[in-house]
Motif scaffolding. Structure first.
Motif, short mmCIF file in Angstrom:
data_model
loop_
_atom_site.label_atom_id
_atom_site.label_comp_id
_atom_site.label_asym_id
_atom_site.label_seq_id
_atom_site.Cartn_x
_atom_site.Cartn_y
_atom_site.Cartn_z
N LEU A 39 -30.78 -25.04 15.11
CA LEU A 39 -29.75 -26.13 15.13
C LEU A 39 -29.14 -26.32 13.91
N LEU A 40 -29.69 -26.18 12.80
CA LEU A 40 -29.20 -26.31 11.72
C LEU A 40 -27.96 -25.58 11.29
N LEU A 41 -28.41 -24.06 11.86
CA LEU A 41 -27.54 -23.06 11.62
C LEU A 41 -25.89 -23.18 12.38
N ALA A 42 -26.38 -23.73 13.67
CA ALA A 42 -25.33 -24.18 14.44
C ALA A 42 -24.26 -25.22 13.85
N VAL A 43 -24.91 -26.16 13.35
CA VAL A 43 -24.33 -27.30 12.75
C VAL A 43 -23.58 -26.94 11.51
N THR A 44 -24.35 -26.05 10.64
CA THR A 44 -23.55 -25.43 9.63
C THR A 44 -22.37 -24.65 9.82
N VAL B 95 -23.18 -28.01 3.07
CA VAL B 95 -24.09 -28.20 4.42
C VAL B 95 -25.46 -27.22 4.51
N ALA B 96 -25.12 -26.10 3.75
CA ALA B 96 -26.26 -24.95 3.69
C ALA B 96 -27.42 -25.71 2.85
N ALA B 97 -26.98 -26.40 1.68
CA ALA B 97 -27.96 -27.13 0.98
C ALA B 97 -28.75 -28.19 1.51
N ALA B 98 -27.88 -28.81 2.33
CA ALA B 98 -28.57 -29.91 2.91
C ALA B 98 -29.30 -29.56 4.27
N VAL C 263 -15.81 -23.01 1.68
CA VAL C 263 -16.85 -22.62 0.93
C VAL C 263 -17.71 -23.68 0.33
N ALA C 264 -16.94 -24.69 -0.24
CA ALA C 264 -17.76 -25.86 -0.75
C ALA C 264 -18.20 -26.59 0.22
N CYS D 92 -33.45 -30.28 4.63
CA CYS D 92 -33.92 -30.78 5.84
C CYS D 92 -35.03 -29.97 6.40
N TRP D 93 -34.98 -28.40 6.20
CA TRP D 93 -35.94 -27.75 7.06
C TRP D 93 -36.96 -27.72 6.24
N PHE D 94 -37.07 -27.92 4.79
CA PHE D 94 -38.19 -27.82 3.99
C PHE D 94 -38.89 -29.07 4.07
N ILE D 95 -38.24 -30.03 4.06
CA ILE D 95 -38.79 -31.49 4.22
C ILE D 95 -39.40 -31.67 5.60
N THR D 96 -38.90 -31.16 6.75
CA THR D 96 -39.47 -31.28 7.97
C THR D 96 -40.71 -30.53 8.06
N ARG D 97 -40.70 -29.30 7.39
CA ARG D 97 -41.82 -28.24 7.70
C ARG D 97 -43.00 -29.11 6.63
#
Length: 474
Positions: free
Chosen positions: A171-176, A22-25, A16-17, A29-34
């Protein structure tokens, strides 16, 4: 959650931690890229060489104004504008002339205000049948079309931003997901490795509970918390084993000591019973001696049982309070004088207050004085002094051999020369325990000129503390 094993809880909490981290990162990442993609899109729409109002108006004057894209075989492209960009001219009355693209850019009030010269260049988003467009509108810089001021709108589809963002999200969802699975596996492995010493401790505790074997020890490795726990557990089992050994020894010694007076009592009572049964009365002197012996044995049994009860009391039952040691000593002196009426007891007692249990301290001091009375010769002298927290009791008896001094405070230990005298061998053990509970110490040593010197040291003060109601005796 509380019903799960500890290692499962650790693995879940680790997963969970990591999932949260990872979800926060990933979100960051998604918002910065957007934001970067939108910024680049807006920057590309603002390029000065992308919009040439003079060339656009010149082309429209030659080809005419078309409100919609022409047929498919004519793309109407102006060579200086990229084919991925839509462009049109907006007139002040809200009409538009197509310049490039596969669809017309919807005209908004903001675009009309820019064309009329009432607003600076504007950047905004509109919805079209083909999807959302990012539109940048600039004024026509004095150029007229059909005698009306104009503005030029350049637009690019937001799909240029949303399509990469969608791919990035998957991609981020798979990495998470892989990160969470890896974290759960790592957490389970770490929990197994970290809890291995706890498993050994649990197995040892279960073994002790099953077999009552207190000699088992846990290997101590390192200096971490588990090592400290193992050391503490080993110390606890060692203390329990020692306590059980002392308890067994106490029971064995008590049984041995009780056997002698009980045997003597049984013999004397059987003599009395046989005398009554046979009708042969004992001589009065023998009968009185027999009854006196029975009484003495009963007294010895009562003393022994009292000593055993005192030694069996747990330390938690002892309530310490401020005690005037000089008054306790005076009481013990009165009892000693009654037990040794033919002895001369010289006393010098100064006020001294200690923290302890009055009854236990009195019993300890009485035991010391009883020893002095017991071993003093007829008509002998006993010196008792209390000064500065030091109580000394000195007799003029035969003394204690040097080789016997280390054993005088052991339970049931009696000097070979004193085994014929009454006593249980517990008196000095009670003295040592009581003094230790009060934070003091007691020693026995040969006295100069013969006899024994007992020294009892107790911390305290010559006056009672201010918060204690006790006052010095007049």
């Amino acid at each position: 959650m509380n019903r799960l094993p500890l290692r499962s809880r650790l693995a879940i909490l680790t997963a969970v931690a990591v999932a949260v981290a990872v979800a926060a990162a990933a979100l960051a990442c998604w918002f910065i890229t957007r934001d970067q993609l939108v910024s680049q899109l807006d920057k590309s729409l603002r390029q000065p060489d992308l919009i040439s109002v003079q060339d656009i108006t010149s082309t429209l004057r030659q080809d005419g104004c078309h409100s919609t894209p022409p047929s498919a075989d004519r793309d109407g492209r102006v060579g200086f504008i990229s084919t991925t960009t839509s462009a049109q001219v907006v007139l002040a009355d809200g009409t538009s002339c197509w310049v490039q693209g596969h669809e017309t850019i919807p005209v908004t009030a903001q675009d009309e205000a820019v064309a009329a010269g009432q607003s600076p260049p504007v950047l905004h988003t509109v919805s079209s049948p083909g999807g959302k467009l990012r539109v940048f509108t600039v004024p026509g810089r004095g150029f007229l079309l059909n005698n009306q001021p104009i503005a030029v709108s350049v637009a690019r589809p937001l799909s240029d931003v949303t399509a990469p963002l969608t791919r990035l999200a998957w991609l981020l969802l798979a990495v998470t997901g892989f990160g969470v699975l890896g974290a759960a596996s790592a957490g389970a492995a770490i929990a197994r490795a970290g809890l291995r010493p706890v498993d050994r401790l649990t197995d040892t505790v279960e073994h002790i509970a099953r077999t009552e074997d207190l000699n088992v020890r846990i290997p101590v490795e390192g200096h971490d918390e588990i090592a400290r726990l193992s050391s503490s557990f080993n110390a606890m089992t060692a203390a329990l084993a020692s306590s059980r050994e002392r308890q067994s020894q106490l029971i064995a010694d008590a049984g041995h000591e009780l056997r002698t007076p009980l045997t003597s009592l049984r013999t004397n009572i059987e003599l009395l019973e046989r005398s009554e049964a046979t009708g042969r009365a004992l001589p009065p002197e023998d009968r009185r001696a027999l009854l006196a012996s029975v009484k003495a044995q009963m007294t010895e049994l009562a003393v022994l049982i009292g000593d055993l009860q005192e030694l069996s009391r747990p330390d938690a039952e002892h309530v310490l309070q401020v005690v005037p040691l000089h008054e306790v000593t005076e009481t013990a002196l009165r009892r000693a004088r009654l037990r040794g009426p033919d002895l001369k007891i010289v006393a010098e007692v100064a006020p001294w207050y200690v923290r302890g249990e009055a009854a236990a301290l009195e019993r300890a001091i009485v035991n010391l004085m009883d020893n002095a009375v017991k071993f003093s010769p007829a008509g002998g002298e006993i010196d008792v002094r209390l000064h500065g927290g030091q109580l000394t009791v000195r007799d003029h008896g035969p003394g204690i051999p040097a080789e016997e001094l280390p054993h005088v405070f052991e339970r049931f230990w009696r000097s070979p020369s004193a085994r014929s005298l009454p006593g249980s061998g517990l008196g000095l053990s009670i003295v040592a325990r009581t003094v230790q509970q009060s934070g003091g110490e007691v020693t026995l040593a040969p006295a100069e000129g013969g006899g024994t010197l007992a020294v009892l040291m107790l911390p305290g003060a010559p006056t009672p503390p201010p918060d204690d109601p006790a006052q010095p005796s007049p």
